[in-house]
Motif scaffolding. Sequence first.
Motif, PDB file in Angstrom:
ATOM      1  N   ILE A  59       0.867  -1.181   0.000  1.00 15.73           N
ATOM      2  CA  ILE A  59       0.000   0.000   0.000  1.00 15.73           C
ATOM      3  C   ILE A  59       0.902   1.229   0.000  1.00 15.73           C
ATOM      4  O   ILE A  59       1.790   1.345   0.844  1.00 15.73           O
ATOM      5  N   VAL A  60       0.666   2.136  -0.954  1.00 10.12           N
ATOM      6  CA  VAL A  60       1.325   3.434  -0.930  1.00 10.12           C
ATOM      7  C   VAL A  60       0.340   4.381  -0.257  1.00 10.12           C
ATOM      8  O   VAL A  60      -0.764   4.598  -0.748  1.00 10.12           O
ATOM      9  N   ARG A  61       0.739   4.904   0.884  1.00  9.99           N
ATOM     10  CA  ARG A  61      -0.139   5.725   1.719  1.00  9.99           C
ATOM     11  C   ARG A  61       0.225   7.198   1.582  1.00  9.99           C
ATOM     12  O   ARG A  61       1.381   7.562   1.439  1.00  9.99           O
ATOM     13  N   ASN A  62      -0.765   8.041   1.660  1.00 10.78           N
ATOM     14  CA  ASN A  62      -0.612   9.489   1.566  1.00 10.78           C
ATOM     15  C   ASN A  62       0.367  10.034   2.600  1.00 10.78           C
ATOM     16  O   ASN A  62       0.383   9.599   3.746  1.00 10.78           O
ATOM     17  N   GLY A  63       1.198  11.011   2.185  1.00 12.20           N
ATOM     18  CA  GLY A  63       2.027  11.767   3.109  1.00 12.20           C
ATOM     19  C   GLY A  63       3.157  10.984   3.722  1.00 12.20           C
ATOM     20  O   GLY A  63       3.821  10.194   3.078  1.00 12.20           O
ATOM     21  N   THR A  64       3.355  11.209   5.019  1.00 12.03           N
ATOM     22  CA  THR A  64       4.409  10.568   5.792  1.00 12.03           C
ATOM     23  C   THR A  64       3.788   9.990   7.055  1.00 12.03           C
ATOM     24  O   THR A  64       2.664  10.336   7.409  1.00 12.03           O
ATOM     25  N   ASP A  65       4.527   9.137   7.746  1.00 18.88           N
ATOM     26  CA  ASP A  65       3.960   8.526   8.950  1.00 18.88           C
ATOM     27  C   ASP A  65       3.965   9.466  10.144  1.00 18.88           C
ATOM     28  O   ASP A  65       3.425   9.157  11.185  1.00 18.88           O
ATOM     29  N   GLY A  66       4.604  10.632  10.039  1.00 17.57           N
ATOM     30  CA  GLY A  66       4.554  11.632  11.094  1.00 17.57           C
ATOM     31  C   GLY A  66       5.564  11.469  12.210  1.00 17.57           C
ATOM     32  O   GLY A  66       5.663  12.315  13.075  1.00 17.57           O
ATOM     33  N   SER A  67       6.353  10.400  12.196  1.00 15.17           N
ATOM     34  CA  SER A  67       7.350  10.244  13.256  1.00 15.17           C
ATOM     35  C   SER A  67       8.549  11.136  12.962  1.00 15.17           C
ATOM     36  O   SER A  67       8.751  11.586  11.842  1.00 15.17           O
ATOM     37  N   THR A  68       9.363  11.402  13.955  1.00 18.69           N
ATOM     38  CA  THR A  68      10.528  12.259  13.782  1.00 18.69           C
ATOM     39  C   THR A  68      11.775  11.487  14.164  1.00 18.69           C
ATOM     40  O   THR A  68      11.918  11.138  15.330  1.00 18.69           O
ATOM     41  N   PRO A  69      12.703  11.191  13.252  1.00 16.53           N
ATOM     42  CA  PRO A  69      12.538  11.407  11.823  1.00 16.53           C
ATOM     43  C   PRO A  69      11.524  10.417  11.267  1.00 16.53           C
ATOM     44  O   PRO A  69      11.270   9.378  11.877  1.00 16.53           O
ATOM     45  N   PRO A  70      10.934  10.717  10.102  1.00 14.44           N
ATOM     46  CA  PRO A  70       9.923   9.816   9.574  1.00 14.44           C
ATOM     47  C   PRO A  70      10.497   8.430   9.288  1.00 14.44           C
ATOM     48  O   PRO A  70      11.589   8.323   8.761  1.00 14.44           O
ATOM     49  N   ALA A  71       9.781   7.405   9.692  1.00  6.01           N
ATOM     50  CA  ALA A  71      10.187   6.036   9.364  1.00  6.01           C
ATOM     51  C   ALA A  71       9.830   5.786   7.906  1.00  6.01           C
ATOM     52  O   ALA A  71       8.683   5.938   7.523  1.00  6.01           O
ATOM     53  N   PRO A  72      10.807   5.453   7.063  1.00  5.17           N
ATOM     54  CA  PRO A  72      10.511   5.367   5.648  1.00  5.17           C
ATOM     55  C   PRO A  72       9.494   4.294   5.282  1.00  5.17           C
ATOM     56  O   PRO A  72       8.660   4.496   4.432  1.00  5.17           O
ATOM     57  N   PHE A  73       9.551   3.159   5.916  1.00  4.74           N
ATOM     58  CA  PHE A  73       8.642   2.080   5.574  1.00  4.74           C
ATOM     59  C   PHE A  73       8.176   1.424   6.866  1.00  4.74           C
ATOM     60  O   PHE A  73       8.960   1.235   7.783  1.00  4.74           O
ATOM     61  N   THR A  74       6.903   1.079   6.945  1.00  3.90           N
ATOM     62  CA  THR A  74       6.403   0.333   8.085  1.00  3.90           C
ATOM     63  C   THR A  74       5.616  -0.852   7.560  1.00  3.90           C
ATOM     64  O   THR A  74       5.262  -0.907   6.396  1.00  3.90           O
TER      65      THR A  74
ATOM     66  N   PRO B 272      -4.396  -9.435  11.583  1.00  2.00           N
ATOM     67  CA  PRO B 272      -5.269  -9.361  10.422  1.00  2.00           C
ATOM     68  C   PRO B 272      -6.051  -8.063  10.497  1.00  2.00           C
ATOM     69  O   PRO B 272      -6.179  -7.501  11.572  1.00  2.00           O
ATOM     70  N   PRO B 273      -6.587  -7.489   9.432  1.00  2.00           N
ATOM     71  CA  PRO B 273      -6.859  -8.163   8.168  1.00  2.00           C
ATOM     72  C   PRO B 273      -5.770  -8.001   7.129  1.00  2.00           C
ATOM     73  O   PRO B 273      -5.969  -8.374   5.984  1.00  2.00           O
ATOM     74  N   ASN B 274      -4.604  -7.463   7.469  1.00  2.00           N
ATOM     75  CA  ASN B 274      -3.594  -7.199   6.454  1.00  2.00           C
ATOM     76  C   ASN B 274      -2.272  -7.917   6.684  1.00  2.00           C
ATOM     77  O   ASN B 274      -1.225  -7.288   6.678  1.00  2.00           O
ATOM     78  N   PRO B 275      -2.267  -9.231   6.878  1.00  2.00           N
ATOM     79  CA  PRO B 275      -0.979  -9.883   7.095  1.00  2.00           C
ATOM     80  C   PRO B 275      -0.107  -9.751   5.854  1.00  2.00           C
ATOM     81  O   PRO B 275      -0.562  -9.928   4.746  1.00  2.00           O
ATOM     82  N   GLY B 276       1.148  -9.376   6.079  1.00  2.00           N
ATOM     83  CA  GLY B 276       2.099  -9.309   4.980  1.00  2.00           C
ATOM     84  C   GLY B 276       1.996  -8.083   4.110  1.00  2.00           C
ATOM     85  O   GLY B 276       2.535  -8.067   3.014  1.00  2.00           O
ATOM     86  N   THR B 277       1.324  -7.031   4.579  1.00  2.00           N
ATOM     87  CA  THR B 277       1.178  -5.825   3.777  1.00  2.00           C
ATOM     88  C   THR B 277       2.223  -4.793   4.163  1.00  2.00           C
ATOM     89  O   THR B 277       2.280  -4.345   5.298  1.00  2.00           O
ATOM     90  N   LEU B 278       3.047  -4.415   3.202  1.00  2.00           N
ATOM     91  CA  LEU B 278       4.024  -3.357   3.398  1.00  2.00           C
ATOM     92  C   LEU B 278       3.351  -2.030   3.084  1.00  2.00           C
ATOM     93  O   LEU B 278       2.772  -1.862   2.017  1.00  2.00           O
ATOM     94  N   VAL B 279       3.412  -1.095   4.032  1.00  2.00           N
ATOM     95  CA  VAL B 279       2.872   0.244   3.824  1.00  2.00           C
ATOM     96  C   VAL B 279       4.051   1.176   3.587  1.00  2.00           C
ATOM     97  O   VAL B 279       4.933   1.301   4.434  1.00  2.00           O
ATOM     98  N   ILE B 280       4.064   1.813   2.435  1.00  2.00           N
ATOM     99  CA  ILE B 280       5.117   2.748   2.057  1.00  2.00           C
ATOM    100  C   ILE B 280       4.483   4.121   1.945  1.00  2.00           C
ATOM    101  O   ILE B 280       3.477   4.284   1.254  1.00  2.00           O
ATOM    102  N   PHE B 281       5.053   5.083   2.605  1.00  2.00           N
ATOM    103  CA  PHE B 281       4.479   6.424   2.566  1.00  2.00           C
ATOM    104  C   PHE B 281       4.939   7.180   1.327  1.00  2.00           C
ATOM    105  O   PHE B 281       6.082   7.071   0.894  1.00  2.00           O
ATOM    106  N   GLU B 282       4.024   7.952   0.773  1.00  2.00           N
ATOM    107  CA  GLU B 282       4.244   8.733  -0.444  1.00  2.00           C
ATOM    108  C   GLU B 282       5.544   9.530  -0.379  1.00  2.00           C
ATOM    109  O   GLU B 282       6.343   9.522  -1.325  1.00  2.00           O
ATOM    110  N   GLN B 283       5.774  10.229   0.719  1.00  2.00           N
ATOM    111  CA  GLN B 283       6.948  11.078   0.845  1.00  2.00           C
ATOM    112  C   GLN B 283       8.242  10.278   0.745  1.00  2.00           C
ATOM    113  O   GLN B 283       9.242  10.753   0.205  1.00  2.00           O
TER     114      GLN B 283
END
Length: 176
Positions: A59-74, A80-91
Amino acid sequence: SDTDTRFYGHISTQGGRLSGDGGFIELSSKDSLAYGGTVNQEAPQGSPGTFLFDPSDIIVRNGTDGSTPPAPFTVLGVDPPNPGTLVIFEQTLENSTSNIILQALRDITIEDLTDNALTLQSGVTIRFDVDSNTSGTGDFIMDDLNDAIIAPNGGIQITRGDDTMGPASFFNIGRL
């Protein structure tokens, strides 16, 4: 790995100061994938390197995750319901100077982007591969028809499996 890969260090595959291209990095898992590290694939006198991610779904998610510094990928994959889903932030994708391959066993979804554009750095190429295991299931989805993927002086490629099964299902494709 077969179940869970997590990387939080630093990888450098740089080209030389006088010549050479950046290298190839693969962060791989059959299921869950988490990346919170840093990468340097610069090549002052050559082409930048390529970074491949290949979890089950992306999933490419809008913006950034908001952490400081932003975590590039979570990763979503613990519950469940999303086992194995990599969320990558747009920024994160927009700030990358590496070429990027997002390769999912199943689906890649680009959620609604507030600014309506995933705009890559100049010269960066991005490839979206769905159904990488050629099982016949895998879709490329853009949630908002007004969104665009922009790769100035770079490239955009969308593929499904080994391309012998026909095209992927493309839902709500925005502008490329």
